[in-house]
Design a protein around this motif. Structure first.
Motif, PDB file in Angstrom:
ATOM      1  N   GLN A  93       0.845  -1.191   0.000  1.00  0.00           N
ATOM      2  CA  GLN A  93       0.000   0.000   0.000  1.00  0.00           C
ATOM      3  C   GLN A  93       0.878   1.238   0.000  1.00  0.00           C
ATOM      4  OE1 GLN A  93      -2.295  -0.199   3.594  1.00  0.00           O
ATOM      5  NE2 GLN A  93      -0.617   0.419   4.901  1.00  0.00           N
ATOM      6  N   ILE A  94       0.319   2.341  -0.421  1.00  0.00           N
ATOM      7  CA  ILE A  94       1.025   3.608  -0.334  1.00  0.00           C
ATOM      8  C   ILE A  94       1.112   3.963   1.146  1.00  0.00           C
ATOM      9  CG2 ILE A  94       0.889   6.074  -0.848  1.00  0.00           C
ATOM     10  CD1 ILE A  94      -0.451   5.345  -3.479  1.00  0.00           C
ATOM     11  N   PRO A  95       2.301   4.375   1.613  1.00  0.00           N
ATOM     12  CA  PRO A  95       2.440   4.668   3.043  1.00  0.00           C
ATOM     13  C   PRO A  95       1.488   5.773   3.501  1.00  0.00           C
ATOM     14  CG  PRO A  95       4.567   4.735   1.927  1.00  0.00           C
ATOM     15  CD  PRO A  95       3.521   4.590   0.873  1.00  0.00           C
ATOM     16  N   ILE A  96       0.979   5.603   4.705  1.00  0.00           N
ATOM     17  CA  ILE A  96       0.109   6.600   5.318  1.00  0.00           C
ATOM     18  C   ILE A  96       0.964   7.374   6.311  1.00  0.00           C
ATOM     19  CG2 ILE A  96      -1.899   6.954   6.787  1.00  0.00           C
ATOM     20  CD1 ILE A  96      -2.971   4.276   5.628  1.00  0.00           C
ATOM     21  N   GLU A  97       0.997   8.673   6.120  1.00  0.00           N
ATOM     22  CA  GLU A  97       1.822   9.498   6.980  1.00  0.00           C
ATOM     23  C   GLU A  97       1.060   9.888   8.242  1.00  0.00           C
ATOM     24  OE1 GLU A  97       4.477  13.570   6.777  1.00  0.00           O
ATOM     25  OE2 GLU A  97       3.184  13.059   5.107  1.00  0.00           O
ATOM     26  N   ARG A  98       1.733   9.772   9.354  1.00  0.00           N
ATOM     27  CA  ARG A  98       1.214  10.264  10.638  1.00  0.00           C
ATOM     28  C   ARG A  98       2.048  11.487  10.954  1.00  0.00           C
ATOM     29  NH1 ARG A  98      -1.342   6.304  14.344  1.00  0.00           N
ATOM     30  NH2 ARG A  98      -0.440   7.616  15.947  1.00  0.00           N
ATOM     31  N   ASN A  99       1.438  12.648  10.864  1.00  0.00           N
ATOM     32  CA  ASN A  99       2.181  13.890  11.014  1.00  0.00           C
ATOM     33  C   ASN A  99       1.475  14.763  12.044  1.00  0.00           C
ATOM     34  OD1 ASN A  99       3.091  16.587  10.619  1.00  0.00           O
ATOM     35  ND2 ASN A  99       3.890  16.001   8.621  1.00  0.00           N
ATOM     36  N   GLU A 100       2.124  14.949  13.173  1.00  0.00           N
ATOM     37  CA  GLU A 100       1.519  15.691  14.281  1.00  0.00           C
ATOM     38  C   GLU A 100       1.219  17.140  13.899  1.00  0.00           C
ATOM     39  OE1 GLU A 100       2.335  16.778  18.972  1.00  0.00           O
ATOM     40  OE2 GLU A 100       3.880  15.712  17.837  1.00  0.00           O
ATOM     41  N   ILE A 101       2.084  17.773  13.127  1.00  0.00           N
ATOM     42  CA  ILE A 101       1.844  19.177  12.751  1.00  0.00           C
ATOM     43  C   ILE A 101       0.570  19.286  11.918  1.00  0.00           C
ATOM     44  CG2 ILE A 101       3.269  19.249  10.664  1.00  0.00           C
ATOM     45  CD1 ILE A 101       3.157  22.078  13.194  1.00  0.00           C
ATOM     46  N   LEU A 102       0.334  18.324  11.030  1.00  0.00           N
ATOM     47  CA  LEU A 102      -0.886  18.360  10.216  1.00  0.00           C
ATOM     48  C   LEU A 102      -2.118  18.135  11.084  1.00  0.00           C
ATOM     49  CD1 LEU A 102       0.205  16.451   6.995  1.00  0.00           C
ATOM     50  CD2 LEU A 102       0.044  18.930   7.362  1.00  0.00           C
TER      51      LEU A 102
END
Length: 184
Positions: A93-102
């Motif tokens: 799968q396409i990686p899912i980003e976990r981004n606290e700033i977002l």
């Protein structure tokens, strides 16, 4: 065919390099893979145990003068074939980003504009530092071409990191300008 975790495949890949002990594997992870793939120290030895148990690698004991013996791991033909099959398969799968700033920005209307600006400026500063780290790594890889064919592929992954980081820096600049325009 047995399905292994991505950690298993990462360690199989690392065993194609000069890194043959658990300690050397951890050092390589900290210097390179950690920028895009996290593997904890606690995952390395259990994974090595599975790799040996399944016949993907053999362990040889290496004696060192004045130091305890150390286990060194060498891929078997089955291990190389397993790695090759995984490498040549499609990604899951396409990686899912976990981004606290977002996440914080998504709910940004519940914080002050000053806090939002501070968060974005801090994030941008950290991205700038990361970009400089990537530049240093690139210089080190380019300087030491002893890595042979591997260095070309290492530079490809590094270029990805640099481009993503540069895009995030540009995004911070753009977003900070938009927030500034709102205040006027």
């Amino acid at each position: 065919m047995e399905h292994y975790t991505h950690t298993t495949y990462a360690i199989l890949g690392i065993l194609t390099t000069e890194c043959k002990s658990g300690y050397a594997i951890k050092q390589l992870i900290d210097r390179s893979l950690n920028h895009f793939w996290k593997i904890s120290y606690g995952q390395i030895y259990p994974t090595l145990k599975i790799i040996v148990k399944d016949g993907l690698a053999e362990v040889h004991i290496s004696s060192q003068k004045g130091k305890p013996d150390r286990n060194e791991y060498f891929l078997t033909s089955k291990g190389i074939e397993t790695l090759k099959n995984w490498l040549e398969g499609p990604i899951d799968q396409i990686p899912i980003e976990r981004n606290e700033i977002l996440l914080k920005l998504f709910f940004g209307r519940y914080q002050s504009k000053e806090s939002t600006v501070f968060l974005l400026e801090d994030y941008k500063q950290k991205l700038d530092a990361r970009y400089q780290t990537y530049e240093s790594i690139e210089q080190a890889i380019s300087k030491y071409q002893d890595n042979g064919e591997d260095s070309l592929y290492w530079l490809f992954t590094l270029d990805y990191g640099k481009r993503v980081t540069k895009a995030a820096i540009d995004w911070c600049t753009f977003t900070l300008e938009k927030i500034s325009d709102q205040e006027e």
